[in-house]
Design a protein around this motif. Structure first.
Motif, PDB file in Angstrom:
ATOM      1  N   GLU A 361     -23.893  65.157   5.072  1.00 46.32           N
ATOM      2  CA  GLU A 361     -23.618  65.214   6.575  1.00 46.32           C
ATOM      3  C   GLU A 361     -21.876  64.798   6.764  1.00 46.32           C
ATOM      4  OE1 GLU A 361     -24.062  62.210  10.356  1.00 46.32           O
ATOM      5  OE2 GLU A 361     -25.879  62.427   8.960  1.00 46.32           O
ATOM      6  N   LYS A 364     -19.979  61.363   7.236  1.00 46.31           N
ATOM      7  CA  LYS A 364     -20.725  60.025   7.111  1.00 46.31           C
ATOM      8  C   LYS A 364     -20.466  59.366   5.964  1.00 46.31           C
ATOM      9  CE  LYS A 364     -25.743  58.892   6.570  1.00 46.31           C
ATOM     10  NZ  LYS A 364     -27.067  59.537   6.175  1.00 46.31           N
ATOM     11  N   GLN A 366     -21.382  55.189   4.478  1.00 44.88           N
ATOM     12  CA  GLN A 366     -22.281  54.232   4.428  1.00 44.88           C
ATOM     13  C   GLN A 366     -21.814  53.169   3.663  1.00 44.88           C
ATOM     14  OE1 GLN A 366     -26.675  55.222   4.520  1.00 44.88           O
ATOM     15  NE2 GLN A 366     -25.805  57.005   3.528  1.00 44.88           N
ATOM     16  N   GLN A 463     -19.349  63.179   2.401  1.00 46.25           N
ATOM     17  CA  GLN A 463     -20.137  62.236   2.866  1.00 46.25           C
ATOM     18  C   GLN A 463     -19.989  60.979   1.783  1.00 46.25           C
ATOM     19  OE1 GLN A 463     -24.184  62.978   3.981  1.00 46.25           O
ATOM     20  NE2 GLN A 463     -24.923  62.392   1.572  1.00 46.25           N
ATOM     21  N   THR A 465     -20.807  57.231   0.073  1.00 52.04           N
ATOM     22  CA  THR A 465     -21.699  55.863   0.045  1.00 52.04           C
ATOM     23  C   THR A 465     -21.192  55.139  -0.877  1.00 52.04           C
ATOM     24  OG1 THR A 465     -23.518  57.361   0.404  1.00 52.04           O
ATOM     25  CG2 THR A 465     -23.924  55.253  -0.175  1.00 52.04           C
TER      26      THR A 465
END
Length: 727
Positions: A361, A364, A366, A463, A465
């Motif tokens: 995505e 995105k 996180q 994306q 993380t």
């Protein structure tokens, strides 16, 4: 031409020549006429004088001749009534000023006051020159601002410095206004200065301007292959390739500052100031106006860029701190850090992996675990950064390239110090950045923005993380390390024989027009930062850029490493200056160098072998030359048999001068370099059945001359003694 400026510049030139003459007389009285003079660890003698006249100034006696030459260049002061508005007189006065100031500054190295003192750095040595030169080559530093005087206050000085940094410009500081200098204002506010942050304080006297202009001259001599003594070519090179300008700040301009500004105009470097002085708006020597005045300090940086004709490319990153290459060298001391990530015994990693389109995505970000607000201040923080990317042109071979770029991308944020890659990283985030609102999500924003900005032709979605719980990081590390091992095995199997395409790198041709790097799986670019995979990725990213595929085609000489495809590419891409290149030989048509090499190899005839020296070694070598002197022989796109610039990585390659005997020809290298490459060299020597070879390579602790190298070789029975003659 303004009579006021002309008169002031010529008066200033007379004053400076007199001052330099007096300083030289003092130096001769104390040291004698035969005393050697130099800017420490620099080639090209006194670079402005050498570039313009071809005269190598080696002693104080030579300086006497230069002062006489400077006096002969001084024009008469403009007459009160019958004044001829001739720019040439002012330019001559400016050049006489620079000649005299180089003599004045070099005498200070002998009898004081020392140019290197406190915040003042004096002349840039050749290690800095060549490290920073690549930034002017690849465009990460489009030019430099030579700041004279001081800002209205310290806060304004910081604002101007930050604005120049964010535009990726170097800031060279010299001179003062009423006893206050721009650099001292930055020091007052605790701003970190030095080459790493591109805020370079050369000296408080106006004469320190010769370090800025000398830097430009050395670039032309080193990278542009402009011969010493060809003044016109050197000045045109600087006008067209070194985008610099003088930024004069304060309440008044002294005659000496006018004289230095006149010197800078010779180079095509205009002066822009907030001070109320006459302007010189017609174009001529400079690209646009020569002197622009009365510019408000809040608009002066943009006006400088406009007048100099600079093209600045900035991609805004949405984070609460300043961002740009100028901050990559920023150091964050222990007392100034909010947290330290990674380090000895602390699990941490950065990892890029390729995913299917439906698994990513875009944008995105996180943070799984506590953020900075919930972390105890200090060291010992574990973080795992996973960047998942997808794109139609994305290939797993590009993953390590993107990972290496994360070092630069994150380090360019003010307040983030980045070191290492993969699972050996150590980062610091400063207290000031934390107070400004920087949080871990912004690391993800930087990665997302820069991956799209620089790899948009390959990547469609990104994306990120960030794992911050130690147990999560340790769990992820197992699969990440397995991926690293698989990747290394895949890359390690590549050889020159296993591919049909090599890749060029002509990034440095803006400085060395005839230089062409040919990058192969077993020979990285001579700067050490471009591998074959980097070249492949570069071509995918920008098909018309500096990395172009080279089809090998018919073999001309397999031993030397010559193909008709590489020769044809060299001929066309070197502006028809060179016809042949041997990728595996130092003696026959060796590859050219721009000046950004990590190491130089040079033949030692008596030893029947070669010595290798890296740019960090500043002492004399057994060849009778320092690194800086050899660099002038090798750089600038020259093809010099017996000399070769290359990366450190290339020393461990099976193809390292394989046509001339390979690694067995290495007879000397600096001890620090030998220790740094010990693992790589030991592995390569075992593959070549060279027993205990590392101990057979002499260094400066056992041999400092070629005769001593030969003596050491005989003592330990070096294999080069029994090899065929090199020539």
């Amino acid at each position: 031409m303004s009579k006021i400026i002309c008169s002031a510049a010529i008066r200033g030139a007379y004053q400076i020549v007199d001052k330099a003459d007096k300083k030289l007389t003092e130096a001769i009285e104390q040291k004698g006429r035969d005393c050697k003079v130099e800017f420490p660890n620099t080639a090209y003698y006194l670079p402005i004088i050498y570039a313009m006249t071809g005269i190598p100034v080696k002693t104080l006696e030579d300086c006497v001749h230069i002062i006489g030459m400077a006096r002969s260049m001084l024009p008469p002061l403009p007459a009160e009534k019958h004044w001829v508005p001739y720019l040439g007189h002012t330019l001559d006065a400016g050049m006489a000023t620079l000649f005299a100031e180089e003599v004045y500054e070099v005498c200070k190295y002998l009898i004081g006051p020392p140019p290197v003192d406190g915040i003042w750095l004096g002349a840039a040595d050749d290690i800095i020159m060549r490290e920073r030169g690549i930034e002017f080559v690849d465009g990460t530093a489009p030019g430099f601002a030579a700041i004279v005087g001081c800002a209205p206050d310290a806060d304004t000085a910081v604002k101007i410095a930050r604005e120049l940094q964010e535009k990726n410009l170097y800031v060279f500081m010299q001179s003062d206004n009423l006893g206050i200098s721009f650099a001292e204002q930055l020091e007052e506010k605790g701003v970190q200065m030095g080459w790493d942050t591109r805020l370079v304080p050369f000296g408080k006297e106006t004469s320190a301007a010769v370090y800025s202009l000398g830097f430009a001259n050395r670039a032309a001599l080193s990278f542009g292959n402009v011969p010493p003594g060809e003044a016109r070519r050197n000045l045109l090179y600087n006008k067209n390739r070194i985008f610099a300008f003088v930024l004069a700040l304060g309440t008044a301009v002294t005659d000496e500052q006018y004289a230095n500004a006149a010197g800078a105009i010779n180079y095509g470097f205009p002066t822009i100031t907030n001070i109320d002085i006459p302007e010189i708006l017609p174009t001529g020597v400079c690209t646009y106006e020569h002197v622009v005045s009365r510019v408000p300090v809040d608009k002066i940086v943009d006006r400088c860029i406009e007048v100099r004709g600079l093209k600045i490319s900035i991609h805004k990153v949405d984070i609460p701190v300043a961002y740009g290459p100028a901050f990559e060298g920023e150091r964050i001391r222990k007392d100034d850090m909010q947290i330290e990530i990674g380090g000895p015994g602390v699990p941490a990693f950065e990892f890029v992996c390729t995913k299917e389109a439906d698994e990513v995505e875009d944008g995105k970000i996180q943070v799984i675990g506590p953020d900075l607000d919930d972390m105890p201040q200090g060291p010992g923080v574990s973080i795992g950064i996973v960047a998942e990317v997808t794109g139609r042109k994305m290939q797993p071979d590009f993953e390590p390239i993107f990972e290496r770029q994360m070092h630069r991308f994150l380090g360019e944020a003010q307040g983030i110090f980045h070191m290492g890659q993969r699972d050996i990283i150590r980062h610091r985030i400063s207290k000031d950045a934390f107070k400004a609102g920087l949080r871990l999500k912004h690391i993800g924003k930087i990665i997302h923005a820069k991956f799209h900005g620089e790899f948009g032709a390959i990547i469609d979605k990104v994306q990120v993380t960030l794992y911050t719980k130690k147990e999560d990081v340790e769990g992820k590390l197992k699969e990440v390390r397995a991926a690293f091992a698989e990747r290394d095995a895949r890359l390690g199997d590549m050889t020159d024989d296993s591919v049909n395409l090599f890749y060029s790198c002509t990034l440095c041709q803006s400085f060395a027009p005839s230089h062409v790097c040919i990058v192969t799986p077993e020979r990285s670019g001579l700067c050490g930062s471009v591998s074959w995979l980097d070249g492949k990725a570069g071509y995918e990213i920008n098909p018309t850029g500096p990395n172009q595929p080279i089809e090998k085609r018919k073999v001309i000489d397999d031993r030397l490493g010559q193909w008709d495809g590489t020769n044809e590419f060299l001929y066309s891409s070197s502006n028809r200056a060179l016809e042949k290149v041997s990728l595996y030989s130092i003696m026959t048509d060796p590859m050219t160098s721009c000046g950004c090499f990590e190491c130089i190899s040079a033949m030692l005839p008596m030893a029947n072998g070669i010595m290798v020296v890296d740019r960090d070694f500043t002492e004399m070598t057994p060849s009778g030359m320092k690194f800086s002197t050899m660099a002038g022989t090798v750089g600038g796109g020259l093809q010099t048999p017996g000399f070769m610039g290359h990366s450190k990585f290339y020393l461990g390659s099976k193809k390292f001068i394989s046509a001339d005997g390979g690694l067995a020809r290495v007879v000397w290298m600096p001890k620090a370099l030998k220790e740094e490459l010990s693992e790589q060299l030991e592995k390569a020597s075992k593959e070549m059945d060279l027993e205990n070879f590392l101990d057979k390579i002499a260094d400066e602790t056992v041999a400092q001359t070629e005769e001593e190298v030969v003596e050491y070789m005989q003592k330990i029975n070096h294999p080069a003694l029994s090899m065929d003659p090199m020539f």
